[in-house]
Each structure stands twice: as C-alpha cells, then as structure tokens.
Write an enzyme that holds these catalytic residues in place. Sequence first.
Site, PDB file in Angstrom:
ATOM      1  N   LYS A 141      27.942  36.481  41.236  1.00 48.79           N
ATOM      2  CA  LYS A 141      28.106  36.845  42.645  1.00 48.79           C
ATOM      3  C   LYS A 141      27.242  38.029  43.080  1.00 48.79           C
ATOM      4  O   LYS A 141      26.861  38.125  44.239  1.00 48.79           O
ATOM      5  CB  LYS A 141      29.580  37.148  42.941  1.00 48.79           C
ATOM      6  CG  LYS A 141      30.456  35.914  42.946  1.00 48.79           C
ATOM      7  CD  LYS A 141      31.886  36.251  43.296  1.00 48.79           C
ATOM      8  CE  LYS A 141      32.770  35.028  43.150  1.00 48.79           C
ATOM      9  NZ  LYS A 141      34.177  35.297  43.452  1.00 48.79           N
ATOM     10  N   ASN A 156      29.404  34.697  47.549  1.00 48.93           N
ATOM     11  CA  ASN A 156      30.004  33.525  46.900  1.00 48.93           C
ATOM     12  C   ASN A 156      29.603  32.226  47.588  1.00 48.93           C
ATOM     13  O   ASN A 156      29.926  31.146  47.100  1.00 48.93           O
ATOM     14  CB  ASN A 156      31.539  33.642  46.841  1.00 48.93           C
ATOM     15  CG  ASN A 156      32.174  33.351  48.192  1.00 48.93           C
ATOM     16  OD1 ASN A 156      31.672  33.781  49.226  1.00 48.93           O
ATOM     17  ND2 ASN A 156      33.255  32.609  48.189  1.00 48.93           N
ATOM     18  N   ASP A 160      35.090  35.121  50.142  1.00 50.96           N
ATOM     19  CA  ASP A 160      36.255  35.562  49.352  1.00 50.96           C
ATOM     20  C   ASP A 160      37.112  36.523  50.180  1.00 50.96           C
ATOM     21  O   ASP A 160      38.333  36.411  50.225  1.00 50.96           O
ATOM     22  CB  ASP A 160      35.797  36.302  48.086  1.00 50.96           C
ATOM     23  CG  ASP A 160      35.401  35.340  46.968  1.00 50.96           C
ATOM     24  OD1 ASP A 160      35.826  34.175  47.001  1.00 50.96           O
ATOM     25  OD2 ASP A 160      34.660  35.772  46.061  1.00 50.96           O
ATOM     26  N   GLY A 164      42.754  46.061  39.295  1.00 53.47           N
ATOM     27  CA  GLY A 164      41.462  45.474  38.939  1.00 53.47           C
ATOM     28  C   GLY A 164      40.364  46.168  39.728  1.00 53.47           C
ATOM     29  O   GLY A 164      40.633  46.764  40.783  1.00 53.47           O
ATOM     30  N   ALA A 165      39.149  46.128  39.183  1.00 52.77           N
ATOM     31  CA  ALA A 165      38.038  46.795  39.871  1.00 52.77           C
ATOM     32  C   ALA A 165      36.761  45.972  39.794  1.00 52.77           C
ATOM     33  O   ALA A 165      35.661  46.494  39.901  1.00 52.77           O
ATOM     34  CB  ALA A 165      37.818  48.188  39.276  1.00 52.77           C
ATOM     35  N   ARG A 192      41.925  49.130  34.202  1.00 52.05           N
ATOM     36  CA  ARG A 192      41.927  49.440  32.770  1.00 52.05           C
ATOM     37  C   ARG A 192      40.822  50.446  32.458  1.00 52.05           C
ATOM     38  O   ARG A 192      41.061  51.473  31.855  1.00 52.05           O
ATOM     39  CB  ARG A 192      41.729  48.127  32.006  1.00 52.05           C
ATOM     40  CG  ARG A 192      41.753  48.246  30.528  1.00 52.05           C
ATOM     41  CD  ARG A 192      41.666  46.874  29.904  1.00 52.05           C
ATOM     42  NE  ARG A 192      40.424  46.164  30.249  1.00 52.05           N
ATOM     43  CZ  ARG A 192      40.102  44.966  29.797  1.00 52.05           C
ATOM     44  NH1 ARG A 192      40.924  44.301  29.011  1.00 52.05           N
ATOM     45  NH2 ARG A 192      38.957  44.396  30.155  1.00 52.05           N
ATOM     46  N   GLY A 204      47.261  32.748  44.424  1.00 52.00           N
ATOM     47  CA  GLY A 204      45.794  32.718  44.342  1.00 52.00           C
ATOM     48  C   GLY A 204      45.226  31.436  44.926  1.00 52.00           C
ATOM     49  O   GLY A 204      44.086  31.418  45.388  1.00 52.00           O
TER      50      GLY A 204
END
Length: 285
Positions: A72, A93, A108, A128-129, A153, A245
């Site tokens: 992407k 995308n 997205d 999330g990143a 994380r 999702g």
Amino acid sequence: MPRRCSPGTRLYGLIGSPVKHSLSPLIHCTFYERYGVDAVYLVWDTVPEALAERVHALRSLAAGFNATIPLKEKIIGLLDGLEEDAAEIGAVNTVKNGGGKLWGYNTDYLGVMKCLGRIQGERALVIGAGGAARAAVYALYRLGVSRIIVANRSMDRAKKLAHWARGLGIDLEISSLDDAENAARRADIIVNATPLGSKSCCPDQAPPVIAAIHSGQVVFDMVYQPLETLLLREARKRGARTVTGLCMLVWQALYAEKIWLGIEPSIDDYNYVVNEVVKYLSTSG
Ligand code: NAP
C-alpha cells in the site's frame, strides 16, 4: 444464468501477498453480477520485488486494481498521481487506470468512516500502528474525534505514526500495549488494527483490553476472519456495540467500485454483498 465474458470485459483485481484466501474477488464479482457489469476481478500474488513489473503489466491490461499488504505504501512511487486523501494518509489501496495513467486512492479510511459513521464519541483508542491503524486514525480525525490514543507493541512504530499524524495536525498520544487497558477504559471507541484474533494469526487471542470494555462503548475489530473475533464476542457480552472487520472490507470495496464505475454504493448493495460473503464463509469452513 452463468456470467459470460465478452471482448469488452473489463479487468480488475488485487495485488499483494499473500492473496490466495482473499474475499475481494467474491465481493467485487458479486457487485458486477448485481449490476450486470461486464467485468472480472482476479488476484495476482505480488511480492514487493515484483511490484514494478506487475504495475507495468497492469497499466496496459487492467481498468483498475486494489493493493493490499505489503504494497500500500510501496506502490505510491509507481503511480502518476494521488488523490488528496491518499496523499495525506501515505497509502493507496485502490488504483484507477485512466488511459494508461494510474491514479491512487485510499478507500480504507472511507470504509472505516462508513462503519463508524453514526458513532458519537470524543475519545478513541486505536490498537496497532501499521497501515490499517493509519487509515483508522485518519477516519476518526475526519469524523471529529478529538482525542486519539494509539497503543502498539513496538513503540518505534507508534512514534512514527504519531509523527505522521502531527504533520496533519492530528493531536495523538501513544501508549504501550501494556497500558492499553487503561486507555480502553476511558475510550468511547476502541479499534483493533492488529491481526490479533484473526484465523491466520491467532483466533484465540485479543488485544489486552477486554477487561476494560463496558456498555456505551463501540468496539470495532478490523479482523474479518472469523467474523466474530474473541474481542467482539467479549465486547458484545459486556454490552458494547460491535462493528466487524467485514463492514470495513465490504465498504472499502464498494467505494473502489464507485471510483472505477461511478456507481454510488447503497446500503442495499452493502447488505446484499455481506449476505453473499457470510453465505460463502458458512459453507467454506
Ligand atoms: P501492518 O501494517 O503489518 O501492521 C500490523 C500491526 O499489528 C502493527 O502495529 C503490529 O505491531 C501489530 N501486530 C502484529 N502482530 C501482533 C501481535 N502478535 N501482537 C501485538 N501486535 C501485533 O498490517 P495492517 O495493514 O495495519 O493490518 C492490520 C490488521 O488489519 C490485519 O489483520 C488486516 O487484515 C486488518 N485489515 C482489515 C481491513 C478490513 O477491510 N477489514 C483492512 C486493512 C487491514 P508492531 O508494529 O509492533 O509490529
């Protein structure tokens, strides 16, 4: 009646890797059948090393295509132009081929906006990143959410996302995954933008926020296989409103079709396509 191809059949598809189990052909071909569009949608497994060659071929063959992990961002340098939102997000995308010129879009974030659209809230936690988290942050910002926390994380990646966000004027805090539970307790909207809970990664896992979920919140899991993840199941039990999702997956596809074919997607289109996907998933195991 079976679909037939003709000399005028338009070619669309998906590049990325892996794409073997993608639901995109089902989603897009269901849409073509519904509208009687003479088009097909294929997948082409494409690793980053083969991206330039693939894009070169599609320039003369395809009317448009989608890009997924891990392309992407990498695809941007191979395109002739970018729509403003895709340029701000820094990820594409959806690509439209206009007479050999390739234009990049991001649907997205439109999918996220559509799925969260009627939601009221001031505070959001995004877990999330990566690219999906970036689309979520951008969508939340566009929806007017004023306080966004990103928990990840790796703190390095969270810092990069915060740097990007600040460049757009988005005021964003970052947190470690260990502290996500605290942030979740105070959030109106919780978004999982990691693969935690997915069939391919770890269906028995969830981001470490479940204990903090309560009624009045909205919990959106970008994972779409399984349709109801552990996170969503627990959120539902705790009285939160849940968003799957699959909602995002289908809306981002319908918005790609709007770019390619000019057909404004309706809620009936969405329900029709979701129904076909759910039918397929319930018979395919
Ligand atoms: P990505 O760019 O690879 O980012 C993955 C993110 O998940 C990173 O922040 C990573 O943390 C984190 N992560 C990965 N494994 C983890 C683990 N075991 N524990 C904790 N964190 C973990 O991927 P992406 O494109 O953002 O996609 C993320 C998820 O969203 C995927 O499951 C994807 O299928 C889904 N998605 C869904 C849609 C949809 O339409 N529904 C659209 C796009 C993406 P680190 O930075 O520490 O590695």
